[in-house]
Design a protein around this motif. Structure first.
Motif, PDB file in Angstrom:
ATOM      1  N   MET A   1       0.930   5.285   1.106  1.00  0.00           N
ATOM      2  CA  MET A   1       0.228   6.239   1.967  1.00  0.00           C
ATOM      3  C   MET A   1       0.898   7.605   1.856  1.00  0.00           C
ATOM      4  SD  MET A   1      -0.457   3.819   5.324  1.00  0.00           S
ATOM      5  CE  MET A   1      -1.857   4.747   5.924  1.00  0.00           C
TER       6      MET A   1
ATOM      7  N   PHE B   1      -3.212   0.441   9.604  1.00  0.00           N
ATOM      8  CA  PHE B   1      -3.262   1.649   8.763  1.00  0.00           C
ATOM      9  C   PHE B   1      -3.130   2.903   9.630  1.00  0.00           C
ATOM     10  CE2 PHE B   1      -5.513  -0.885   5.371  1.00  0.00           C
ATOM     11  CZ  PHE B   1      -4.549  -0.688   4.399  1.00  0.00           C
TER      12      PHE B   1
ATOM     13  N   TYR C   1      -4.630   6.499   1.279  1.00  0.00           N
ATOM     14  CA  TYR C   1      -3.835   5.318   0.928  1.00  0.00           C
ATOM     15  C   TYR C   1      -4.561   4.496  -0.107  1.00  0.00           C
ATOM     16  CZ  TYR C   1      -6.867   2.751   4.220  1.00  0.00           C
ATOM     17  OH  TYR C   1      -7.933   2.203   4.869  1.00  0.00           O
TER      18      TYR C   1
ATOM     19  N   TYR D   1       0.862  -1.202   0.000  1.00  0.00           N
ATOM     20  CA  TYR D   1       0.000   0.000   0.000  1.00  0.00           C
ATOM     21  C   TYR D   1       0.889   1.239   0.000  1.00  0.00           C
ATOM     22  CZ  TYR D   1      -4.314  -2.536   0.957  1.00  0.00           C
ATOM     23  OH  TYR D   1      -5.411  -3.348   0.866  1.00  0.00           O
TER      24      TYR D   1
END
Ligand code: SF4
Length: 342
Positions: A270, A292, A315, A268
């Motif tokens: 971000m 997260f 994200y 991911y």
């Protein structure tokens, strides 16, 4: 154009050799010597998984001699060697003897595939404490499957004659007897050959550097998906969130871009919603809201928003840049961050 240093050795048939070319002074001189003895030379350059060495210099050295150079990528097989070396480590996570055995084994395969007579390198007896002592040179030769077929032209007269020397394929008298750490003789030879643009000695193996070694140990302990993931070990700040998740935070725009470029498709990305802060790459499968949130706190910590204000972080998964989510980040403190730092 570089002038040959000596006349060719007469042989019954063309002699062919495979040389390891790093682009450094020693391997360039070794290739020059062997080439000038009338041997057809093919060069091999080994590219580190994280790309630390100077491929351009190797190509330049090969072009200067007019020899073919092939690039072999070091991959997961090499990482396994780094993870469990038979002969141990040097000052950090550098398994120099095993590293050479790995590379030279692959050079041996290439030698057989192209019908070459021997492999040669720019190694110098006694130059490096771990991998170039007489005993380690012998281990490397034996364990790489090159017994009798590994020529070190710079130190050859100080070492046991190899098969190509015994067979008269290469003239031992024309080889050298350099030993030790001083590079004076090599520099003198280089001047004679007109070689001026070589990199500084012993440059840049990241495995010899502690911060990189720590990050490598971390992925050995917790896992990695493929050798390309080691590229990102060079950049950013690294944090181990738990055994399943890790975060990397870029320190400037260049690192942010590089981290995005080399992110795994399962990672991911971000960033602050305004994109005026660092990029974070979150590694691990199916992060929870808590993960997260912690990662968003890292983004804020290294942003310009130094107060404890809430900021928006967005994200998305690398494999779907349209799947954007928003989260409010609460800045993490130094005390919370420090134990996570790799
Ligand atoms: S310094 Fe690095 S590249 Fe060189 S032999 Fe050691 S581990 Fe291999």
């Amino acid at each position: 154009m570089i002038q040959p240093i000596t006349s060719l050795t007469p042989t019954q048939r063309p002699v062919k050799a495979v040389g390891l070319i790093s682009g450094g002074l020693d391997s360039t001189i070794a290739a020059k010597i062997v080439h000038d003895l009338g041997v057809e030379v093919e060069g091999i350059y080994f590219a580190m998984p994280w790309g630390c060495c100077d491929k351009g210099k190797a190509q330049q050295a090969a072009d200067r001699l007019g020899i073919k150079l092939i690039i072999l990528q070091l991959d997961e097989r090499y990482l396994e060697t780094v993870r469990k070396p038979k002969y141990g480590y040097g000052s950090a996570l550098n398994p120099c003897v095993d590293c050479r055995i790995h590379m030279f084994s692959r050079a041996a395969q290439y030698m057989n595939a192209v019908g070459a007579d021997f492999v040669f390198t720019g190694e110098v007896l006694g130059q490096r404490p771990m991998s170039q002592m007489r005993k380690s040179l012998q281990w490397i030769e034996r364990d790489s499957g090159l017994e009798g077929r590994l020529l070190r032209p710079l130190s050859a007269q100080l070492l046991k004659p190899t098969i190509p020397e015994q067979q008269g394929l290469i003239d031992r008298e024309k080889l050298l007897q350099i030993s030790g750490r001083s590079r004076k003789e090599q520099i003198h030879l280089a001047q004679g050959f007109g070689i001026t643009d070589y990199p500084a000695a012993a440059g840049g193996c990241l495995l010899t550097e502690q911060p990189f070694a720590q990050r490598m140990k971390d992925i050995f302990q917790y896992g990695y998906r493929n050798f390309r993931e080691t590229i990102a070990l060079k950049w950013g700040r690294h944090f181990r969130i738990n055994k399943d998740f890790k975060a990397i935070v870029g320190r400037d725009e260049e690192e942010n871009a590089a981290l995005i470029h080399y992110a795994h498709s399962d990672d991911y990305i971000m960033q602050l919603s305004k994109n005026d802060g660092p990029t974070l790459i979150l590694k691990g499968y199916h992060p929870s809201a808590e993960i997260f949130s912690l990662a968003a706190g890292l983004v804020q910590h290294f942003s310009r928003y130094k107060n404890n204000e809430l900021v928006d972080v967005r994200y998305w998964p690398v494999n779907n840049k349209n799947d954007i989510h928003l989260i409010q980040a609460q800045r993490l403190t130094e005390n919370e961050i420090e134990p996570l730092r790799i």
